[in-house]
Design an enzyme around this catalytic site. Structure first.
Site, PDB file in Angstrom:
ATOM      1  N   MET A 161      36.270  38.066  33.031  1.00 20.42           N
ATOM      2  CA  MET A 161      35.194  36.999  33.448  1.00 20.42           C
ATOM      3  C   MET A 161      34.197  36.715  32.676  1.00 20.42           C
ATOM      4  O   MET A 161      33.637  37.583  31.918  1.00 20.42           O
ATOM      5  CB  MET A 161      34.791  37.978  34.880  1.00 20.42           C
ATOM      6  CG  MET A 161      33.824  37.321  35.658  1.00 20.42           C
ATOM      7  SD  MET A 161      33.301  38.021  37.131  1.00 20.42           S
ATOM      8  CE  MET A 161      32.955  39.623  36.512  1.00 20.42           C
ATOM      9  N   TYR A 429      25.911  46.102  35.623  1.00 19.03           N
ATOM     10  CA  TYR A 429      26.812  45.562  35.799  1.00 19.03           C
ATOM     11  C   TYR A 429      26.925  44.486  37.126  1.00 19.03           C
ATOM     12  O   TYR A 429      26.384  45.297  38.296  1.00 19.03           O
ATOM     13  CB  TYR A 429      28.181  46.178  36.042  1.00 19.03           C
ATOM     14  CG  TYR A 429      28.872  46.536  34.608  1.00 19.03           C
ATOM     15  CD1 TYR A 429      28.721  45.840  33.342  1.00 19.03           C
ATOM     16  CD2 TYR A 429      29.856  47.819  34.607  1.00 19.03           C
ATOM     17  CE1 TYR A 429      29.309  46.255  32.355  1.00 19.03           C
ATOM     18  CE2 TYR A 429      30.530  47.899  33.353  1.00 19.03           C
ATOM     19  CZ  TYR A 429      30.483  47.316  32.302  1.00 19.03           C
ATOM     20  OH  TYR A 429      30.989  47.633  30.920  1.00 19.03           O
ATOM     21  N   GLU A 430      27.404  43.373  37.251  1.00 12.32           N
ATOM     22  CA  GLU A 430      27.624  42.677  38.378  1.00 12.32           C
ATOM     23  C   GLU A 430      26.390  42.634  39.228  1.00 12.32           C
ATOM     24  O   GLU A 430      26.319  42.700  40.762  1.00 12.32           O
ATOM     25  CB  GLU A 430      28.817  43.349  39.267  1.00 12.32           C
ATOM     26  CG  GLU A 430      29.822  43.401  38.602  1.00 12.32           C
ATOM     27  CD  GLU A 430      30.433  41.985  37.956  1.00 12.32           C
ATOM     28  OE1 GLU A 430      30.368  40.980  38.350  1.00 12.32           O
ATOM     29  OE2 GLU A 430      31.252  42.412  36.685  1.00 12.32           O
ATOM     30  N   GLY A 431      25.322  42.178  38.650  1.00  9.74           N
ATOM     31  CA  GLY A 431      24.149  42.248  39.229  1.00  9.74           C
ATOM     32  C   GLY A 431      23.263  43.813  39.256  1.00  9.74           C
ATOM     33  O   GLY A 431      24.043  44.492  39.832  1.00  9.74           O
ATOM     34  N   GLN A 436      20.790  44.058  43.788  1.00 10.60           N
ATOM     35  CA  GLN A 436      21.574  44.379  44.802  1.00 10.60           C
ATOM     36  C   GLN A 436      20.700  44.716  46.012  1.00 10.60           C
ATOM     37  O   GLN A 436      21.058  44.404  47.061  1.00 10.60           O
ATOM     38  CB  GLN A 436      22.573  45.533  44.497  1.00 10.60           C
ATOM     39  CG  GLN A 436      23.621  45.491  43.693  1.00 10.60           C
ATOM     40  CD  GLN A 436      24.511  44.565  43.564  1.00 10.60           C
ATOM     41  OE1 GLN A 436      24.849  44.366  44.784  1.00 10.60           O
ATOM     42  NE2 GLN A 436      24.696  43.697  42.586  1.00 10.60           N
TER      43      GLN A 436
END
Length: 559
Positions: A161, A429-431, A436
């Site tokens: 990604m 990671y991933e935000g 979140q």
């Protein structure tokens, strides 16, 4: 003791706490019944214990490195990946039409937990591929699906990604990578991407990059971004690998942990790519992969927490230090009150993180099987909690693991410190976990709090007979109402505290429901006394507003 897959705990949650039978009773997942799931978890656990766990230390001591433009992976990683692929674990949740098992996400999440516990660095590789499979299933053209999905599902090819750029981290809309139409159905992709997990390797096959880039007519920001699949080698129509594409690994990052996982700086120089989804619709397509990855990253945190707890427990049951006050005890530091407090904290928090993550996965499966919108809303609400609390748990439990080891925890040879170093990035990671939390109090409350109150109603039903849990639920309900009446920046100021309060209250809900044996009742009693009282303080912080955050100006921050 080496890592032992906690399959008994997995099955207890599925059978007695979270109602997995609701999934196996649907037409979509009717073949994934109790006996089949028990067998699958047993096999995956054996692979994690016997094949992947021995790779944990070698991956840290002899990390992946770049050699004459080729990424050389850590010793044993090639064989470890081969075991994952040949076992069918990469495409376990994928559509059987293209070679997947079609298993529920709930089960593949537990497999992911065990792989992360055994060797987090290697487990990142199939996680990236699984996210790409899901994105292509949802948004790829028929031609792209037919060409790429069978190879990705079998594990012959792997996926990545590519979002982040030096100037575009969480603000993805600031990216500068460009895509130019070649006029033959392909596009020329140019730009640099950073922090690309498993951007290359020496396992063979193809490395398929999902890349966000902007067409010449793409407007600024996220609405002007498109998504492209850009393979390392350009395949023909039958999937045979052809010439190398115009892309390369510039360098590998030198990281705090996860040394066995090559994190690449990728350069695309007019590389040939194919569009996935509609023009300028890249973020919608990529969010499919990112949502998969958020739950997956929370599971990574959970996996490390379980492994760190097992390591600390093993040490505590062997280490003799000082006189212990427990008659008939073990004679080890596990008898000391504060060490016992740490071990119970690690065990309880890990159990709660697992339950939240599995509840999220079950809700996702139930929506996919029934198309009932209430399950979709439930999964969406739980996802940021699962990601943030799962990864916070990984870091906190790994840190406690070092403390249980005492001075030996600070010595690398014991392996306790590696857990802490490896898992730390999952909170980014991933935000980041702050993002979140902001998502939870922002977008996830845009329904007027319906999803939140539905969860609170479930907790209230469980809390009958548990005064502390009932008090926490009431406080959290009033806090949710207060946030709904606040402006958005005041919500953001209290977002992290609110998410933590919700996670802890959910923990009381799950542990109370699962307290069906003497030991489980004892763990629930510990959690009730040591965790649930935190909810009051967290909710007070969640509703304190944003004024205090700006009471010091930026000059005063430095003073």
């Amino acid at each position: 003791m080496p890592y032992t897959a906690p399959t008994d705990e997995h099955l207890h949650l599925l059978r007695n706490v979270l109602g997995y039978d609701r999934i196996s009773s649907t037409e979509k997942f009717e073949d994934a019944g109790d006996d089949m799931i028990a067998a699958i978890l047993s096999e995956a656990g054996k692979m994690a214990q016997d094949v992947l766990a021995p790779l944990q230390r070698p991956g840290d001591l002899e990390p992946a490195h770049l050699e004459n433009g080729v990424v050389r992976t850590a010793p044993g990683f090639h064989d470890g990946y081969k075991a994952i692929a040949e076992g069918g674990w990469v495409g376990a949740a994928a559509d059987p039409e293209h070679g997947g098992m079609g298993l529920p996400l709930t089960i593949t999440t537990l497999v992911g937990e065990m792989m992360a516990s055994a060797c987090l660095s290697l487990s990142l590789n199939p996680l990236m591929t699984q996210g790409q499979i899901e994105a292509l299933e949802a948004h790829g053209s028929d031609a792209i699906k037919a060409l790429y999905l069978p190879k990705l599902i079998s594990g012959e090819w792997t996926g990545t990604m590519n979002l982040t750029e030096p100037q575009a981290g969480s603000d993805v809309g600031a990216l500068r990578s460009k895509a130019v139409d070649n006029g033959d159905g392909t596009f020329a992709i140019s730009g640099q991407k950073i922090y690309i997990s498993w951007g290359d390797h020496d396992f063979g096959g193809n490395v398929c990059h999902l890349v966000l880039a902007r067409l010449p007519d793409g407007v600024p920001g996220t609405k002007g971004i498109s998504l492209f699949i850009v393979p390392k080698f350009i395949p023909d129509a039958d999937g045979n690998l052809g010439e190398a594409n115009s892309l390369r690994v510039v360098s590998l990052e030198h990281k705090l942990g996860l040394h066995g996982s090559p994190t690449a700086v990728m350069e695309f120089d007019g590389a040939t790519g194919w569009m996935v989804g509609p023009p300028h619709g890249g973020m919608a397509a990529m969010f499919t992969m990112m949502n998969n990855a958020r739950l997956g990253v929370g599971t990574e945190g959970l996996g490390v927490a379980e492994a760190a707890y097992q390591k600390a427990l093993e040490f505590a049951l062997e280490r003799k230090q000082g006189k212990t006050p427990v008659d008939g005890g073990t004679g080890t530091i596990a008898d000391h009150a504060d060490v016992r407090r740490m071990l119970l904290t690690m065990k309880a928090q890990t159990a709660v993180a697992r339950a939240i993550i599995l509840d999220t996965a079950i809700s996702t499966d139930l929506f996919n099987a029934t198309q009932d919108a209430s399950f979709k809303a439930r999964a969406a609400f739980l996802t940021p909690i699962a990601k943030a609390f799962g990864t916070d748990t990984g870091s906190e439990v790994a840190d406690l693991g070092i403390q249980v080891h005492g001075g030996m925890g600070f010595v690398e040879e014991t392996g306790a410190a590696q857990f802490s170093r490896d898992v730390r990035v999952t909170r980014i990671y991933e935000g980041t976990n702050g993002i979140q939390a902001m998502d939870l109090v922002g977008r996830k409350l845009m329904d007027g709090g319906d999803a939140a109150f539905a969860m609170l109603d479930e907790i209230a039903a469980t809390a009958k007979g548990n005064e502390a849990l009932a008090k926490a639920e009431t406080t959290l309900r009033e806090t949710t109402k207060a946030l709904l009446a606040s402006d958005i920046n005041a919500r953001f100021a209290g977002a992290t505290s609110f998410l933590r309060a919700f996670a802890i209250t959910l923990g009381g809900h799950y542990l109370t429901r699962g307290a069906d044996t003497e030991n489980r009742r004892a763990l629930n009693a510990f959690y009730t006394a040591h965790f649930l009282p935190q909810v009051d303080a967290l909710c007070a912080a969640a509703t304190a507003g944003d004024a205090l955050l700006y009471a010091l100006d930026t000059d005063a921050l430095a003073g």
